[in-house]
Design a protein around this motif. Structure first.
Motif, PDB file in Angstrom:
ATOM      1  N   VAL B 184       0.849  -1.199   0.000  1.00 43.69           N
ATOM      2  CA  VAL B 184       0.000   0.000   0.000  1.00 43.69           C
ATOM      3  C   VAL B 184       0.884   1.249   0.000  1.00 43.69           C
ATOM      4  CG1 VAL B 184      -1.786   1.242   1.268  1.00 43.69           C
ATOM      5  CG2 VAL B 184      -1.795  -1.247   1.240  1.00 43.69           C
ATOM      6  N   LEU B 185       1.922   1.216   0.850  1.00 45.66           N
ATOM      7  CA  LEU B 185       2.844   2.353   0.919  1.00 45.66           C
ATOM      8  C   LEU B 185       3.562   2.562  -0.406  1.00 45.66           C
ATOM      9  CD1 LEU B 185       4.783   2.365   4.290  1.00 45.66           C
ATOM     10  CD2 LEU B 185       3.544   4.228   3.239  1.00 45.66           C
ATOM     11  N   ALA B 186       3.973   1.455  -1.032  1.00 41.92           N
ATOM     12  CA  ALA B 186       4.703   1.562  -2.300  1.00 41.92           C
ATOM     13  C   ALA B 186       3.818   2.199  -3.355  1.00 41.92           C
ATOM     14  CB  ALA B 186       5.176   0.185  -2.754  1.00 41.92           C
ATOM     15  N   VAL B 187       2.543   1.766  -3.418  1.00 40.55           N
ATOM     16  CA  VAL B 187       1.614   2.347  -4.395  1.00 40.55           C
ATOM     17  C   VAL B 187       1.428   3.832  -4.095  1.00 40.55           C
ATOM     18  CG1 VAL B 187      -0.771   2.320  -5.191  1.00 40.55           C
ATOM     19  CG2 VAL B 187       0.455   0.183  -4.892  1.00 40.55           C
ATOM     20  N   THR B 188       1.340   4.183  -2.810  1.00 44.03           N
ATOM     21  CA  THR B 188       1.195   5.592  -2.430  1.00 44.03           C
ATOM     22  C   THR B 188       2.374   6.412  -2.934  1.00 44.03           C
ATOM     23  OG1 THR B 188       0.165   4.780  -0.429  1.00 44.03           O
ATOM     24  CG2 THR B 188       0.663   7.115  -0.493  1.00 44.03           C
ATOM     25  N   GLY B 189       3.566   5.848  -2.772  1.00 44.94           N
ATOM     26  CA  GLY B 189       4.776   6.548  -3.214  1.00 44.94           C
ATOM     27  C   GLY B 189       4.722   6.841  -4.707  1.00 44.94           C
ATOM     28  N   PHE B 190       4.329   5.823  -5.492  1.00 48.38           N
ATOM     29  CA  PHE B 190       4.256   6.028  -6.945  1.00 48.38           C
ATOM     30  C   PHE B 190       3.134   7.003  -7.299  1.00 48.38           C
ATOM     31  CE2 PHE B 190       6.471   1.838  -7.244  1.00 48.38           C
ATOM     32  CZ  PHE B 190       7.603   2.355  -7.848  1.00 48.38           C
ATOM     33  N   TYR B 191       2.029   6.902  -6.562  1.00 47.12           N
ATOM     34  CA  TYR B 191       0.887   7.783  -6.826  1.00 47.12           C
ATOM     35  C   TYR B 191       1.280   9.247  -6.612  1.00 47.12           C
ATOM     36  CZ  TYR B 191      -3.645  10.012  -6.239  1.00 47.12           C
ATOM     37  OH  TYR B 191      -4.705  10.861  -6.344  1.00 47.12           O
ATOM     38  N   ASN B 262      10.113  23.640 -20.680  1.00 45.68           N
ATOM     39  CA  ASN B 262       9.200  22.538 -20.977  1.00 45.68           C
ATOM     40  C   ASN B 262       9.226  22.218 -22.465  1.00 45.68           C
ATOM     41  OD1 ASN B 262       7.348  20.594 -20.628  1.00 45.68           O
ATOM     42  ND2 ASN B 262       5.624  21.944 -20.212  1.00 45.68           N
ATOM     43  N   TRP B 263       9.652  21.018 -22.794  1.00 46.97           N
ATOM     44  CA  TRP B 263       9.690  20.640 -24.209  1.00 46.97           C
ATOM     45  C   TRP B 263       8.694  19.528 -24.518  1.00 46.97           C
ATOM     46  CZ3 TRP B 263      11.219  15.541 -24.491  1.00 46.97           C
ATOM     47  CH2 TRP B 263      11.929  15.050 -23.386  1.00 46.97           C
ATOM     48  N   LEU B 264       7.915  19.110 -23.536  1.00 49.98           N
ATOM     49  CA  LEU B 264       6.925  18.059 -23.753  1.00 49.98           C
ATOM     50  C   LEU B 264       5.557  18.706 -23.949  1.00 49.98           C
ATOM     51  CD1 LEU B 264       7.908  15.448 -21.045  1.00 49.98           C
ATOM     52  CD2 LEU B 264       7.803  15.019 -23.490  1.00 49.98           C
ATOM     53  N   PRO B 265       4.683  18.097 -24.742  1.00 51.26           N
ATOM     54  CA  PRO B 265       3.335  18.672 -24.888  1.00 51.26           C
ATOM     55  C   PRO B 265       2.575  18.609 -23.571  1.00 51.26           C
ATOM     56  CG  PRO B 265       3.489  16.522 -25.946  1.00 51.26           C
ATOM     57  CD  PRO B 265       4.874  16.896 -25.556  1.00 51.26           C
ATOM     58  N   LEU B 266       1.881  19.691 -23.235  1.00 54.02           N
ATOM     59  CA  LEU B 266       1.123  19.743 -21.983  1.00 54.02           C
ATOM     60  C   LEU B 266      -0.308  19.278 -22.236  1.00 54.02           C
ATOM     61  CD1 LEU B 266       2.314  23.246 -20.784  1.00 54.02           C
ATOM     62  CD2 LEU B 266       2.919  21.075 -19.756  1.00 54.02           C
ATOM     63  N   THR B 267      -0.841  18.544 -21.275  1.00 51.24           N
ATOM     64  CA  THR B 267      -2.239  18.139 -21.386  1.00 51.24           C
ATOM     65  C   THR B 267      -3.055  18.942 -20.374  1.00 51.24           C
ATOM     66  OG1 THR B 267      -1.849  16.360 -19.832  1.00 51.24           O
ATOM     67  CG2 THR B 267      -1.652  15.815 -22.165  1.00 51.24           C
ATOM     68  N   ALA B 268      -4.357  18.697 -20.338  1.00 57.69           N
ATOM     69  CA  ALA B 268      -5.235  19.468 -19.450  1.00 57.69           C
ATOM     70  C   ALA B 268      -4.852  19.249 -17.992  1.00 57.69           C
ATOM     71  CB  ALA B 268      -6.674  19.032 -19.670  1.00 57.69           C
ATOM     72  N   PRO B 269      -5.053  20.270 -17.135  1.00 58.10           N
ATOM     73  CA  PRO B 269      -4.731  20.098 -15.705  1.00 58.10           C
ATOM     74  C   PRO B 269      -5.542  18.961 -15.100  1.00 58.10           C
ATOM     75  CG  PRO B 269      -5.354  22.359 -16.196  1.00 58.10           C
ATOM     76  CD  PRO B 269      -5.573  21.594 -17.433  1.00 58.10           C
ATOM     77  N   GLY B 270      -4.942  18.235 -14.197  1.00 61.46           N
ATOM     78  CA  GLY B 270      -5.645  17.144 -13.530  1.00 61.46           C
ATOM     79  C   GLY B 270      -5.471  15.810 -14.218  1.00 61.46           C
ATOM     80  N   THR B 271      -4.733  15.779 -15.321  1.00 61.84           N
ATOM     81  CA  THR B 271      -4.441  14.492 -15.965  1.00 61.84           C
ATOM     82  C   THR B 271      -3.022  14.082 -15.607  1.00 61.84           C
ATOM     83  OG1 THR B 271      -3.772  15.670 -17.927  1.00 61.84           O
ATOM     84  CG2 THR B 271      -6.028  14.825 -17.889  1.00 61.84           C
ATOM     85  N   ILE B 272      -2.695  12.825 -15.922  1.00 61.87           N
ATOM     86  CA  ILE B 272      -1.439  12.284 -15.391  1.00 61.87           C
ATOM     87  C   ILE B 272      -0.213  12.938 -16.017  1.00 61.87           C
ATOM     88  CG2 ILE B 272      -1.115  10.324 -16.966  1.00 61.87           C
ATOM     89  CD1 ILE B 272      -0.615   8.664 -14.360  1.00 61.87           C
ATOM     90  N   ARG B 273      -0.330  13.434 -17.237  1.00 67.90           N
ATOM     91  CA  ARG B 273       0.843  14.029 -17.880  1.00 67.90           C
ATOM     92  C   ARG B 273       0.764  15.549 -17.912  1.00 67.90           C
ATOM     93  NH1 ARG B 273       2.312  13.842 -22.760  1.00 67.90           N
ATOM     94  NH2 ARG B 273       0.367  13.157 -23.692  1.00 67.90           N
ATOM     95  N   SER B 274      -0.070  16.139 -17.051  1.00 69.22           N
ATOM     96  CA  SER B 274      -0.342  17.567 -17.203  1.00 69.22           C
ATOM     97  C   SER B 274       0.897  18.436 -17.006  1.00 69.22           C
ATOM     98  CB  SER B 274      -1.434  17.988 -16.229  1.00 69.22           C
ATOM     99  OG  SER B 274      -0.970  17.869 -14.916  1.00 69.22           O
ATOM    100  N   GLY B 275       1.858  17.954 -16.264  1.00 71.33           N
ATOM    101  CA  GLY B 275       3.005  18.798 -15.957  1.00 71.33           C
ATOM    102  C   GLY B 275       4.085  18.821 -17.014  1.00 71.33           C
ATOM    103  N   GLY B 276       3.980  17.971 -18.024  1.00 69.28           N
ATOM    104  CA  GLY B 276       5.015  17.915 -19.053  1.00 69.28           C
ATOM    105  C   GLY B 276       6.352  17.505 -18.458  1.00 69.28           C
ATOM    106  N   VAL B 277       7.326  18.375 -18.617  1.00 69.55           N
ATOM    107  CA  VAL B 277       8.692  18.044 -18.205  1.00 69.55           C
ATOM    108  C   VAL B 277       8.796  17.930 -16.674  1.00 69.55           C
ATOM    109  CG1 VAL B 277       9.618  20.367 -18.002  1.00 69.55           C
ATOM    110  CG2 VAL B 277      11.042  18.579 -18.942  1.00 69.55           C
TER     111      VAL B 277
END
Lengths: 122, 327
Positions: B184-191, B262-277
């Protein structure tokens, strides 16, 4: 009343400093350094606090405020919270190096008393 | 014999108490004078904080301004901080590694090792030598095998053994609790890292991962953890994390003209890749912090060899230096 936090931070820092200056046991000296580090965390988090503010998270601002309104005063200072994170990481790294040195000194000289380690005197 | 009523007070040696007290009092005065003029809870946010809060969402698509400051506005500082951590890890490794020759040229003591081990390196080993070698290996395997049988699985250990129990593993209740809590802790860390809403991203994530490893260490003992947390594996992973951070930042310099841009495409806020770089940097930081702290902790825990001075040969190690002080 945030001044109380500042003064507590100063007191913890001085406690650490006094430990560092007067103790001869090297483990206690490292503990004194850790106290001094801890006081900076308290200081940063207290400096970041603003009265009736929220955490600097722009998701779902309270009472229909927009994220932009939050940015104009109703959120805690994110930069100082970041400084606190930085201080924690550096504190851990420094403590680890000091402890490793202390373990080696203890193994080599068979003492934790810094006064007995005469070769270390400048 | 001490009297029954007198408490035993061991006076700890201290030095320069008056000087220490004076310096501490002076520092206290300076600190209090400074802190009393520091911004209070009603002060407006400084410009840099407002900048972070205003740019986090539109520019970086991040709902978490602390994360934006860590990996965006102060990305260069975080970069330096990461390598300070790496430097600390390297220092601890150097300080804690087993004894080796400190005098003479490096490698001198191992130069003729192979030749010394073999009677004649040019000749194939004769039957006598082969036999001796086999017996030696067999003996060593047997010794290690016996140790493994006893120590590997704490659940199989016989109760009430006469020899003192080594502090290697905790009770079955604790071990079961750890088996349940650690995933559970490990999943939390990745989350924490994957979704980028945690303050600091990789830093708390890495610390949580270290927590998982330490829980397992406390519950099952070093020998079982050593199979997973091998120093070579940890060190390689740590350097891979450092490489990921360097590459992430350098691509910003190459593609966008500024370090940590930031050289990565940004997605909408609240999605997993929203932060780009920011997310990529955060993942690098997770690897770096998690493995770095693990290396440091295990290096300090595993200090065994001694650097006590010895004159000629003879690995006297721990013996022979009690009570000796350097002049």
């Amino acid at each position: 009343m945030i001044v109380a936090n500042y003064l507590t931070s100063a007191a913890v820092f001085c406690l650490g400093l006094y430990t560092l200056l007067t103790r001869r046991n090297m483990i206690k000296m490292v503990m004194g350094l850790s106290l001094m580090e801890g006081s900076t965390y308290l200081l940063f988090v207290s400096l970041a606090y603003r009265a009736r503010s929220t955490a600097p998270v722009l998701l779902g601002p309270p009472h229909g405020q927009s994220p932009n309104q939050l940015a104009h005063g109703d959120a805690a200072d994110p930069v100082l919270q970041n400084f606190c994170l930085t201080a924690i990481v550096i504190g851990v790294a420094v403590t680890a190096v000091f402890l490793a040195v202390v373990v080696r000194i203890a193994q080599h000289y068979r003492t934790l008393d810094s006064d007995d380690v005469r070769e270390m005197r400048g | 014999m001490r009297g029954k009523g007198t408490p035993v007070v061991e006076r700890e040696p201290q030095h320069r108490r008056a000087l220490g007290l004076g310096l501490t009092a002076a520092t206290a005065v300076v600190l209090c004078a400074g802190y009393l003029t520091a911004p209070r809870e009603h002060a407006p946010l400084p410009a840099v904080a407002r900048y972070a809060l205003v740019t986090a969402l539109p520019d970086w698509k991040l709902l978490e301004p602390v994360n934006e400051v860590v990996y965006g506005s102060r990305g260069f500082d975080t970069f330096g901080e990461t390598f300070l951590l790496l430097a600390a890890v390297v220092s601890v490794i150097v300080l804690t590694r087993p004894r080796e020759a400190r005098a003479g040229y490096f490698g001198e003591h191992t130069a003729g090792e192979r030749e010394q081990r073999e009677i004649d390196p040019q000749q194939p080993p004769n039957s006598e030598e082969r036999e001796a070698r086999e017996a030696d290996e067999h003996e060593q395997e047997e010794h290690e095998g016996r140790r493994r049988r006893l120590d590997d699985d704490p659940d199989q250990e016989r109760l009430g053994r006469h020899d003192p129990e080594r502090a290697e593993s905790l009770t079955v209740v604790t071990r079961t609790a750890i088996r349940l809590a650690a995933p559970v802790l490990a999943v939390t860390g990745f989350y924490l890292v994957a979704w980028g809403y945690s303050p600091g991203g990789g830093f708390p994530g890495g610390a949580v991962m270290l927590g998982v490893l330490l829980l397992a260490y406390a519950g099952f003992g070093r020998r079982r953890i050593a199979k997973v947390a091998k120093p070579k594996l940890l060190e390689t992973t740590e350097l891979a994390g450092a490489l990921l951070i360097i590459a992430t930042e350098l691509f910003g310099l190459l593609l966008k003209g500024s370090f940590s841009a930031n050289w990565l495409p940004l997605t909408a806020p609240g999605t997993i890749r929203s932060g780009g770089v920011v997310q990529l940097f955060s993942v690098g930081e997770l690897i770096e912090v998690g493995t770095g702290l693990a290396i440091v902790v295990f290096a300090v825990l595993g200090v065994r060899q001694d650097w006590a001075r010895h004159d000629d040969e003879g690995d006297d190690g721990d013996e022979g230096h009690d009570g000796e002080r350097s002049p």
